[in-house]
Design a protein around this motif. Structure first.
Motif, PDB file in Angstrom:
ATOM      1  N   MET A 198       0.831  -1.205   0.000  1.00  0.00           N
ATOM      2  CA  MET A 198       0.000   0.000   0.000  1.00  0.00           C
ATOM      3  C   MET A 198       0.868   1.259   0.000  1.00  0.00           C
ATOM      4  SD  MET A 198      -2.926  -1.150   2.766  1.00  0.00           S
ATOM      5  CE  MET A 198      -3.621   0.495   2.814  1.00  0.00           C
ATOM      6  N   THR A 199       2.050   1.168   0.617  1.00  0.00           N
ATOM      7  CA  THR A 199       2.940   2.324   0.698  1.00  0.00           C
ATOM      8  C   THR A 199       3.860   2.429  -0.507  1.00  0.00           C
ATOM      9  OG1 THR A 199       2.959   1.876   3.074  1.00  0.00           O
ATOM     10  CG2 THR A 199       4.494   3.531   2.292  1.00  0.00           C
ATOM     11  N   ALA A 200       4.032   1.332  -1.218  1.00  0.00           N
ATOM     12  CA  ALA A 200       5.010   1.273  -2.305  1.00  0.00           C
ATOM     13  C   ALA A 200       4.840   2.380  -3.349  1.00  0.00           C
ATOM     14  CB  ALA A 200       4.962  -0.098  -2.968  1.00  0.00           C
ATOM     15  N   PRO A 201       3.631   2.671  -3.859  1.00  0.00           N
ATOM     16  CA  PRO A 201       3.523   3.726  -4.891  1.00  0.00           C
ATOM     17  C   PRO A 201       4.034   5.086  -4.411  1.00  0.00           C
ATOM     18  CG  PRO A 201       1.521   2.406  -4.805  1.00  0.00           C
ATOM     19  CD  PRO A 201       2.333   2.017  -3.612  1.00  0.00           C
ATOM     20  N   THR A 202       3.722   5.453  -3.156  1.00  0.00           N
ATOM     21  CA  THR A 202       4.168   6.746  -2.628  1.00  0.00           C
ATOM     22  C   THR A 202       5.685   6.794  -2.515  1.00  0.00           C
ATOM     23  OG1 THR A 202       2.121   6.938  -1.365  1.00  0.00           O
ATOM     24  CG2 THR A 202       3.935   8.368  -0.715  1.00  0.00           C
ATOM     25  N   CYS A 203       6.275   5.706  -2.006  1.00  0.00           N
ATOM     26  CA  CYS A 203       7.733   5.675  -1.830  1.00  0.00           C
ATOM     27  C   CYS A 203       8.448   5.645  -3.174  1.00  0.00           C
ATOM     28  CB  CYS A 203       8.131   4.461  -0.996  1.00  0.00           C
ATOM     29  SG  CYS A 203       7.603   4.548   0.736  1.00  0.00           S
ATOM     30  N   MET A 204       7.922   4.882  -4.119  1.00  0.00           N
ATOM     31  CA  MET A 204       8.557   4.808  -5.432  1.00  0.00           C
ATOM     32  C   MET A 204       8.487   6.140  -6.179  1.00  0.00           C
ATOM     33  SD  MET A 204       9.860   1.805  -5.590  1.00  0.00           S
ATOM     34  CE  MET A 204      10.134   1.998  -3.821  1.00  0.00           C
ATOM     35  N   ALA A 205       7.495   6.966  -5.823  1.00  0.00           N
ATOM     36  CA  ALA A 205       7.380   8.288  -6.428  1.00  0.00           C
ATOM     37  C   ALA A 205       8.281   9.312  -5.748  1.00  0.00           C
ATOM     38  CB  ALA A 205       5.936   8.780  -6.374  1.00  0.00           C
ATOM     39  N   GLY A 206       8.947   8.891  -4.676  1.00  0.00           N
ATOM     40  CA  GLY A 206       9.867   9.779  -3.977  1.00  0.00           C
ATOM     41  C   GLY A 206       9.187  10.828  -3.130  1.00  0.00           C
ATOM     42  N   ARG A 207       7.965  10.583  -2.685  1.00  0.00           N
ATOM     43  CA  ARG A 207       7.233  11.559  -1.890  1.00  0.00           C
ATOM     44  C   ARG A 207       7.590  11.406  -0.418  1.00  0.00           C
ATOM     45  NH1 ARG A 207       1.311  10.240  -4.518  1.00  0.00           N
ATOM     46  NH2 ARG A 207       1.816  10.802  -6.688  1.00  0.00           N
ATOM     47  N   TRP A 208       7.922  12.534   0.218  1.00  0.00           N
ATOM     48  CA  TRP A 208       8.273  12.501   1.630  1.00  0.00           C
ATOM     49  C   TRP A 208       7.065  12.130   2.481  1.00  0.00           C
ATOM     50  CZ3 TRP A 208      12.702  13.161   4.521  1.00  0.00           C
ATOM     51  CH2 TRP A 208      12.502  13.341   5.903  1.00  0.00           C
ATOM     52  N   HIS A 209       5.979  12.893   2.318  1.00  0.00           N
ATOM     53  CA  HIS A 209       4.777  12.632   3.112  1.00  0.00           C
ATOM     54  C   HIS A 209       4.110  11.345   2.622  1.00  0.00           C
ATOM     55  CE1 HIS A 209       1.375  13.401   5.668  1.00  0.00           C
ATOM     56  NE2 HIS A 209       0.549  13.359   4.639  1.00  0.00           N
TER      57      HIS A 209
END
Length: 220
Positions: free
Chosen positions: A28-39
């Protein structure tokens, strides 16, 4: 060769087990982290765990490079030293990051301190206790393999306690909306000591070899 690769194999199995247990929240967190988003990534538990696991191959490559350089220079136990150095950093920094992660009211509420032993332990729950045991587990496991000075359980216990006191002090001084608890120090130190016991077969030999250098024979 088998003894040299055992810590690496154990680490791989540990990572695989964590991936299996946390596969749903991590995905569930992977897309946000792969996009390099801090928040949503670096300020969340799942995001930090995911990035820690993703960077395991990089950590292995760094350990391999360090070991290769040491072997070229003829340094004894090159693999053990290199794995210990990388393991200490890669296994400790993410947990310290999580512990120092600000709460919702960070900077708005004063620091809170709990100095009564065992009072907070009953409210931690199994997950909280396990997490606190793991904060300095990598440090306790690898530090005696790398350095002869902390190669005893009491010294690792003291090292874990000292590091935990620093972290708890930082929580209070920086007003991170966290409780600086003596129970956190106790459990963190216990986790480091237990991890040191798990690696004892490697660091005890190293400590003896360091304290008793081979004799130099001169020709008559």
């Amino acid at each position: 060769m088998t003894r040299k690769l055992f810590p690496l194999g154990a680490a791989v199995l540990g990572v695989a087990a964590v991936l299996f247990l946390l596969r749903r929240p991590l995905m569930m967190t992977a897309p946000t982290c792969m996009a390099g988003r801090w928040h949503g990534c670096y300020d969340t538990f799942n995001g930090v765990v995911l990035m820690t696991l993703v960077t395991v191959p990089l950590a292995v490559l760094v350990a391999y490079a360090l070991a290769w350089r040491r072997q070229k220079r003829g340094v004894p136990a090159a693999w053990r030293l290199s794995l210990a150095e990388v393991g200490m950093v890669h296994g400790t920094v993410p947990f310290v990051w999580l512990v120092l992660m600000p709460g919702a009211a960070a900077g708005q509420v004063p620091g809170r301190v709990s100095l009564v032993p065992l009072r907070d332990l009953v409210t931690m729950g199994p997950l909280g206790i396990t997490g606190n045991l793991l904060v300095f587990a990598a440090l306790g496991f690898f530090a005696p393999m790398r350095f002869a000075a902390p190669a005893s359980v009491p010294r690792v216990l003291a090292l874990g306690a000292a590091c935990s006191v620093l972290v708890e002090t930082a929580q209070y001084v920086l007003r991170l909306d966290r409780v600086s608890s003596v129970d956190d120090v106790l459990v963190n130190a216990a986790g480091a000591a237990l991890a040191a016991l798990a690696s004892r077969r490697w660091w005890r030999t190293s400590a003896r070899a360091s304290s008793h250098p081979p004799a130099v024979h001169t020709a008559a």
